[in-house]
Design a protein around this motif. Structure first.
Motif, mmCIF file in Angstrom:
data_model
loop_
_atom_site.group_PDB
_atom_site.id
_atom_site.type_symbol
_atom_site.label_atom_id
_atom_site.label_comp_id
_atom_site.label_asym_id
_atom_site.label_seq_id
_atom_site.Cartn_x
_atom_site.Cartn_y
_atom_site.Cartn_z
ATOM 1 N N VAL A 1 0.821 -1.208 0.000
ATOM 2 C CA VAL A 1 0.000 0.000 0.000
ATOM 3 C C VAL A 1 0.855 1.258 0.000
ATOM 4 O O VAL A 1 0.508 2.252 -0.623
ATOM 5 C CB VAL A 1 -0.955 0.004 1.210
ATOM 6 C CG1 VAL A 1 -1.752 1.289 1.263
ATOM 7 C CG2 VAL A 1 -1.873 -1.190 1.155
ATOM 8 N N THR B 1 0.922 5.554 -1.836
ATOM 9 C CA THR B 1 0.950 6.818 -1.097
ATOM 10 C C THR B 1 2.341 7.077 -0.523
ATOM 11 O O THR B 1 2.478 7.561 0.600
ATOM 12 C CB THR B 1 -0.085 6.777 0.044
ATOM 13 O OG1 THR B 1 0.234 5.674 0.901
ATOM 14 C CG2 THR B 1 -1.497 6.637 -0.480
ATOM 15 N N CYS C 1 3.053 8.733 3.063
ATOM 16 C CA CYS C 1 3.409 7.783 4.112
ATOM 17 C C CYS C 1 4.757 8.112 4.747
ATOM 18 O O CYS C 1 4.918 8.019 5.957
ATOM 19 C CB CYS C 1 3.426 6.358 3.572
ATOM 20 S SG CYS C 1 1.773 5.691 3.232
ATOM 21 N N CYS D 1 4.446 10.722 7.395
ATOM 22 C CA CYS D 1 3.466 10.466 8.451
ATOM 23 C C CYS D 1 4.157 10.043 9.744
ATOM 24 O O CYS D 1 5.066 9.213 9.737
ATOM 25 C CB CYS D 1 2.501 9.374 8.001
ATOM 26 S SG CYS D 1 1.240 8.976 9.222
ATOM 27 N N CYS E 1 3.143 8.124 12.062
ATOM 28 C CA CYS E 1 2.929 6.731 12.483
ATOM 29 C C CYS E 1 3.270 5.722 11.379
ATOM 30 O O CYS E 1 2.754 4.608 11.357
ATOM 31 C CB CYS E 1 1.501 6.532 12.976
ATOM 32 S SG CYS E 1 0.247 6.725 11.726
ATOM 33 N N CYS F 1 1.777 1.725 11.128
ATOM 34 C CA CYS F 1 0.585 1.714 10.288
ATOM 35 C C CYS F 1 0.116 0.308 9.924
ATOM 36 O O CYS F 1 0.891 -0.557 9.548
ATOM 37 C CB CYS F 1 0.853 2.497 9.006
ATOM 38 S SG CYS F 1 -0.609 2.683 7.978
ATOM 39 N N SER F 2 -1.180 0.133 10.024
ATOM 40 C CA SER F 2 -1.828 -1.093 9.541
ATOM 41 C C SER F 2 -3.068 -0.708 8.744
ATOM 42 O O SER F 2 -4.087 -1.383 8.760
ATOM 43 C CB SER F 2 -2.195 -2.002 10.711
ATOM 44 O OG SER F 2 -3.123 -1.356 11.544
ATOM 45 N N GLN F 3 -2.971 0.403 8.062
ATOM 46 C CA GLN F 3 -4.095 0.968 7.328
ATOM 47 C C GLN F 3 -4.611 0.004 6.257
ATOM 48 O O GLN F 3 -3.860 -0.605 5.527
ATOM 49 C CB GLN F 3 -3.678 2.280 6.661
ATOM 50 C CG GLN F 3 -4.791 2.930 5.905
ATOM 51 C CD GLN F 3 -4.412 4.302 5.416
ATOM 52 O OE1 GLN F 3 -3.518 4.915 5.954
ATOM 53 N NE2 GLN F 3 -5.083 4.763 4.412
ATOM 54 N N CYS F 4 -5.891 -0.090 6.180
ATOM 55 C CA CYS F 4 -6.559 -0.919 5.174
ATOM 56 C C CYS F 4 -6.431 -0.253 3.808
ATOM 57 O O CYS F 4 -6.516 0.965 3.683
ATOM 58 C CB CYS F 4 -8.032 -1.058 5.562
ATOM 59 S SG CYS F 4 -9.026 -1.906 4.325
ATOM 60 N N VAL G 1 -8.852 2.599 2.376
ATOM 61 C CA VAL G 1 -8.765 4.025 2.682
ATOM 62 C C VAL G 1 -7.433 4.632 2.239
ATOM 63 O O VAL G 1 -7.199 5.806 2.443
ATOM 64 C CB VAL G 1 -9.002 4.295 4.189
ATOM 65 C CG1 VAL G 1 -10.414 3.965 4.580
ATOM 66 C CG2 VAL G 1 -8.013 3.568 5.038
ATOM 67 N N ALA G 2 -6.578 3.860 1.610
ATOM 68 C CA ALA G 2 -5.262 4.355 1.209
ATOM 69 C C ALA G 2 -5.341 5.439 0.156
ATOM 70 O O ALA G 2 -4.521 6.350 0.143
ATOM 71 C CB ALA G 2 -4.397 3.201 0.691
ATOM 72 N N GLU H 1 -7.479 7.742 -0.175
ATOM 73 C CA GLU H 1 -7.922 9.016 0.406
ATOM 74 C C GLU H 1 -6.740 9.759 0.955
ATOM 75 O O GLU H 1 -6.708 10.879 1.181
ATOM 76 C CB GLU H 1 -8.946 8.752 1.514
ATOM 77 C CG GLU H 1 -10.202 8.154 0.990
ATOM 78 C CD GLU H 1 -11.144 7.745 2.125
ATOM 79 O OE1 GLU H 1 -10.886 8.084 3.278
ATOM 80 O OE2 GLU H 1 -12.123 7.074 1.823
#
Length: 65
Positions: free
Chosen positions: A39, A43, A47, A50, A52, A56-59, A62-63, A65
């Protein structure tokens, strides 16, 4: 959305070309699948800046966005 298109998950935006990983006629697009498996490639600039990033364990849904 094309009803013949294939997506990695029911949670992704089917209006986005980014998440379309193939279709019934042509099969899977392995390059797109490979990119989606990481992912952060989608981004990368955001990323890296960022706070965090390492936590990060973002799904993927929503990446974009």
């Amino acid at each position: 959305m094309n009803e013949d298109s294939t997506y990695p998950c029911e949670r992704v935006d089917e209006a986005s070309e980014t998440y379309c990983i193939g279709n019934i006629d042509d099969g899977f697009d392995m390059d797109k699948i490979s990119a989606l498996l990481n992912v952060a490639q989608l981004t990368e600039k955001e990323c890296r800046n960022c706070w965090c990033f390492r936590l990060c364990s973002q799904c993927i849904a929503v990446a974009e966005e």
